[in-house]
Enzyme design. Structure first.
Site, PDB file in Angstrom:
ATOM      1  N   HIS A  46      -3.068  10.212   1.917  1.00 39.11           N
ATOM      2  CA  HIS A  46      -4.275  10.369   2.730  1.00 39.11           C
ATOM      3  C   HIS A  46      -5.494  10.118   1.839  1.00 39.11           C
ATOM      4  O   HIS A  46      -5.925  11.005   1.104  1.00 39.11           O
ATOM      5  CB  HIS A  46      -4.336  11.762   3.342  1.00 39.11           C
ATOM      6  N   HIS A  86      -4.089  17.662   3.213  1.00 38.89           N
ATOM      7  CA  HIS A  86      -3.555  16.298   3.211  1.00 38.89           C
ATOM      8  C   HIS A  86      -4.285  15.431   2.193  1.00 38.89           C
ATOM      9  O   HIS A  86      -3.736  14.449   1.698  1.00 38.89           O
ATOM     10  CB  HIS A  86      -3.666  15.679   4.610  1.00 38.89           C
ATOM     11  N   PRO A 136      -1.191  22.975   6.681  1.00 38.45           N
ATOM     12  CA  PRO A 136      -1.502  23.333   8.069  1.00 38.45           C
ATOM     13  C   PRO A 136      -2.996  23.656   8.167  1.00 38.45           C
ATOM     14  O   PRO A 136      -3.470  24.628   7.569  1.00 38.45           O
ATOM     15  CB  PRO A 136      -0.633  24.577   8.309  1.00 38.45           C
ATOM     16  N   LEU A 137      -3.742  22.850   8.870  1.00 42.57           N
ATOM     17  CA  LEU A 137      -5.197  22.935   8.822  1.00 42.57           C
ATOM     18  C   LEU A 137      -5.699  24.289   9.292  1.00 42.57           C
ATOM     19  O   LEU A 137      -5.220  24.852  10.269  1.00 42.57           O
ATOM     20  CB  LEU A 137      -5.818  21.808   9.648  1.00 42.57           C
ATOM     21  N   ASP A 173     -12.912  18.295   9.335  1.00 38.89           N
ATOM     22  CA  ASP A 173     -13.140  18.586  10.754  1.00 38.89           C
ATOM     23  C   ASP A 173     -11.972  19.347  11.371  1.00 38.89           C
ATOM     24  O   ASP A 173     -12.162  20.243  12.193  1.00 38.89           O
ATOM     25  CB  ASP A 173     -13.365  17.280  11.527  1.00 38.89           C
ATOM     26  N   HIS A 277      -8.182   7.476   7.402  1.00 38.73           N
ATOM     27  CA  HIS A 277      -7.520   8.762   7.193  1.00 38.73           C
ATOM     28  C   HIS A 277      -6.262   8.602   6.342  1.00 38.73           C
ATOM     29  O   HIS A 277      -6.122   9.248   5.301  1.00 38.73           O
ATOM     30  CB  HIS A 277      -7.172   9.383   8.543  1.00 38.73           C
ATOM     31  N   GLU A 425      -5.852  37.946  14.823  1.00 35.64           N
ATOM     32  CA  GLU A 425      -4.612  37.988  14.043  1.00 35.64           C
ATOM     33  C   GLU A 425      -4.405  36.724  13.219  1.00 35.64           C
ATOM     34  O   GLU A 425      -3.840  36.781  12.121  1.00 35.64           O
ATOM     35  CB  GLU A 425      -3.400  38.188  14.968  1.00 35.64           C
ATOM     36  N   PHE A 451       2.396  40.317  18.727  1.00 38.15           N
ATOM     37  CA  PHE A 451       1.338  39.411  18.303  1.00 38.15           C
ATOM     38  C   PHE A 451       1.683  38.704  16.993  1.00 38.15           C
ATOM     39  O   PHE A 451       0.845  38.009  16.424  1.00 38.15           O
ATOM     40  CB  PHE A 451       0.019  40.173  18.139  1.00 38.15           C
ATOM     41  N   HIS A 475       5.281  48.835  17.760  1.00 33.39           N
ATOM     42  CA  HIS A 475       5.574  48.552  19.168  1.00 33.39           C
ATOM     43  C   HIS A 475       6.611  47.424  19.259  1.00 33.39           C
ATOM     44  O   HIS A 475       6.362  46.353  19.788  1.00 33.39           O
ATOM     45  CB  HIS A 475       4.299  48.177  19.919  1.00 33.39           C
ATOM     46  N   HIS A 487       4.282  42.595  26.105  1.00 34.93           N
ATOM     47  CA  HIS A 487       4.143  43.358  24.873  1.00 34.93           C
ATOM     48  C   HIS A 487       5.485  43.860  24.335  1.00 34.93           C
ATOM     49  O   HIS A 487       5.515  44.670  23.411  1.00 34.93           O
ATOM     50  CB  HIS A 487       3.193  44.538  25.091  1.00 34.93           C
TER      51      HIS A 487
END
Length: 689
Positions: A46, A86, A136-137, A173, A277, A425, A451, A475, A487
């Site tokens: 890249h 990247h 992972p952006l 971006d 890119h 989270e 979650f 939980h 949940h």
């Protein structure tokens, strides 16, 4: 006030006649040539980031970054995170040019090859100058937030002489389009983390094309509205960039430098276009880059004068390092030992004595509590012995109860050790990784297990980096009751157990809770998920034992009345262990010698010897597993013909006891499953005879 060690490298106010700008432009071009040469050789990569951000990076390293390439792990160094991972060749070029030994020219020539330090995306190796694994952006900006929080927290305790550095993040971006990016913007602005600076590659291009295809808002205004110091500059103007960097160091707010750049700058065929890119590059592109830049040095070559200049950028940082070492030596023996212990991530001697006393006390507990409440009590015991502990929670202070004596970390109180993350989270997990990657902090996060998927990318990155974050979840089953299936995380345990390098612990009562915490706090090999119930957990360990049985992952809680004739082995975790104990009594009454095995951690049990595993699980008879979750994964311990009592699908809304009966997770159901398994085994035995 401007730091003296920066002064000699600051850009003058004029652009065209700036002293040193010509040399610095050559320094920037050396990033471009190294990146293109490596990508051409690899056949992929890249190029957009290193070509577009070359001037930004050069200005940062030339005049503002505090670093010492001779000691990449120096605790008071500035942290640099390439969130747009990247564009990893930007980082590798910077590390080689700046003099980091592990990133040699030979390593750059092996870009993207198996075993190279120069992987396709940065992979954490602090000794090489790589602070975090990114790709992972958005994860990287979350890590940077955590690093800035760690610095502010440690600075409040130890002072400027020992802890006083900044965090810089290169972002694109994509990082700011991801939801975790907006969570970071809001929380960092709220906390007023003035030593955090984002360098935004504002090239208005993503992999699909122009950013206008998918967004129309003013991104910089998002930062301004959240309380950031925002500056917009020409990202290829070294003087303008340097003045912006200088200004951000004087501001008490976190800073965004929105640097308008041209993607793949210097490649006439691709610059400013979608293909800039990551379109494949060829030798002709490398030649055109050199013609555009007006340079003639060959592939993988940096002229000695340019390399010498790059290596000189570290001098102020080396001097700062020497001053820092004097400050450390000036500490009393006791204070120095404590500072170094904390920064190394070591636990103090006898840190677990309060836990051992608690364990002895709860063996005879009369009034059981919910699993998460046991966890809260245990963590509260550590407040005095582990002052470096920080807890991050996503707007669930009351039901998870892990704040207790801690006070909030805030813009007004950097001594606080409890981070109110709000309903965020995603970034909570990423910032916890940043806390651990920074060092000097023991980090916990707390939320509901349902979650955990919001945090999964961060948990995955923690596992990849082997960061010892403690992810605490409560939980954990249908036992939460009337909140219903949204949940009730029936599939989450299986999902977490599937992840490499992650240890999952699900304790069954107060004793197991303290044993699991004792093991988890001492473990430095990677992240741990500690999973607790909301509902009360009756005691299943009623006899005090000094040994930490849970640390083996699985153990015989209750042996069969006639061990040599064990007919049934019941396997269970967490809140279902008490159900297995009840079922055991019923089976014994029927004349079937039955053992109960607690399995708080599959990962730890799998590390035990085959002999221990066989003795625990039983070499003969049938097995039945009991867990209020889906069966996925239990097949590693169950054989054809064995039984499973648990969930077949999502839960429902109702009282916890009603739900357990409705879904057939009861002692009677376990007995029935065991009887069916015994019947199958007897039928098979007859068929064999």
């Amino acid at each position: 006030m401007r730091s003296p060690w920066l002064a000699s490298f600051l850009m003058p106010e004029t652009r065209s006649g700036a002293k040193g700008c010509t040399d610095l432009q050559s320094a920037a071009h050396s990033i471009r040539t190294l990146a293109v040469d490596a990508i051409v050789r690899a056949g992929e990569g890249h190029q957009g980031v290193p070509l577009g951000m070359a001037e930004i990076a050069t200005a940062l390293y030339a005049g503002f970054l505090k670093f010492d390439p001779h000691d990449p792990q120096w605790w008071d160094r500035d942290r640099v995170v390439v969130s747009n991972g990247h564009g990893s060749m930007l980082l590798y070029a910077l590390l080689y040019l700046s003099g980091y030994e592990r990133i040699s020219l030979d390593e750059i020539k092996r870009f993207r090859e198996l075993g190279s330090h120069c992987a396709g995306h940065p992979e954490r190796d602090v000794a090489a100058g790589i602070e975090a694994t990114t790709g992972p952006l958005g994860q990287g900006v979350g890590n940077a937030l955590g690093m800035a929080i760690a610095e502010a927290f440690l600075n409040a305790r130890f002072g400027d002489a020992l802890v006083n550095h900044r965090t810089w993040a290169f972002v694109g971006d994509g990082c700011l389009q991801e939801g975790v990016g907006q969570e970071m913007i809001a929380l960092a602005g709220h906390l007023k983390l003035g030593k955090l600076t984002l360098l935004w590659d504002d090239n208005q291009i993503t992999d699909d094309g122009a950013t206008s295809l998918s967004i129309s808002e003013d991104v910089a205004k998002r930062f301004a509205l959240a309380g950031w110091h925002v500056q917009a500059v020409d990202g290829h103007d070294l003087g303008a960039i340097s003045r912006a960097l200088s200004a951000c160091m004087q501001d008490e707010r976190p800073s965004l430098i929105a640097a308008r750049t041209v993607i793949a700058r210097g490649l006439p065929r691709l610059q400013g276009q979608r293909g800039g890119h990551s379109a494949r590059l060829f030798s002709a592109d490398a030649a055109e880059l050199r013609a555009w830049a007006g340079i003639d040095w060959p592939a993988f070559h940096v002229p000695p004068r340019v390399l010498k200049q790059w290596r000189s950028f570290a001098k102020p940082g080396v001097a700062a390092h020497q001053r820092w070492e004097k400050s450390v030596r000036a500490l009393s023996r006791k204070d120095r030992a404590e500072f170094e212990r904390i920064m190394r991530g070591e636990l103090p001697l006898q840190w677990d004595q309060p836990l051992l006393a608690y364990k002895a006390r709860v063996t005879s507990l009369k009034d059981p509590l919910g699993g998460i409440n046991y966890s809260a009590q245990i963590q509260d015991l550590l407040s005095d012995v582990l002052p470096e502990r920080m807890v991050a929670c996503a707007d669930l202070e009351a039901p998870t109860d892990h704040k207790r004596r801690l006070v909030a970390f805030s813009a007004d109180n950097r001594h606080g050790a409890y981070v109110h993350c709000g309903v965020r989270e995603h970034v909570m997990g990423a910032l916890a990784n940043g806390l651990l990657a920074h060092g000097g902090v023991q980090a916990l996060t707390v939320t509901y297990l349902a979650f955990s998927d919001y945090m999964r990318p961060a948990i995955r990155m923690a596992a990849m980096m082997r960061l010892p974050v403690k992810f605490v979840f409560s939980h954990d089953t249908i036992g939460i009751g009337k909140n219903g299936p949204t949940h009730q995380p029936v599939e989450m345990l299986a999902s977490l157990r599937a992840m490499p390098n992650l240890v999952v612990l699900r304790p069954a009562d107060a004793v197991e809770a303290v044993e699991c915490w004792q093991w988890a706090m001492a473990y430095r090999g990677g992240p741990v998920c500690l999973v607790f119930s909301r509902q009360t957990l009756p005691a299943v360990r009623n006899r005090h034992q000094v040994a930490n049985l849970s640390s083996r992952g699985g153990y015989v809680l209750q042996e069969a009345s006639r061990p040599e004739q064990r007919a049934v082995t019941l396997l269970a975790t967490g809140s279902e262990l008490s159900i297995a104990v009840q079922a055991c009594a019923l089976l014994e009454r029927r004349g079937y010698p039955t053992a109960v095995v607690s399995m708080p951690s599959w990962e730890l049990f799998d590390q035990q010897s085959k002999a221990y595993q066989g003795k625990t699980l039983g070499l003969h008879g049938v097995r039945v597993a009991v867990e209020a979750a889906v069966a996925h994964g239990w097949e590693r311990y169950l054989r054809p013909g064995d039984g499973f009592v648990g969930m077949q699908g999502f839960g429902a809304s109702g009282a916890a006891d009603d739900l357990y009966r409705h879904f057939g997770i009861t002692a009677k159901a376990v007995v029935a499953s065991a009887m069916r398994a015994l019947g199958r085994a007897q039928g098979l035995s007859k068929a064999v005879r």
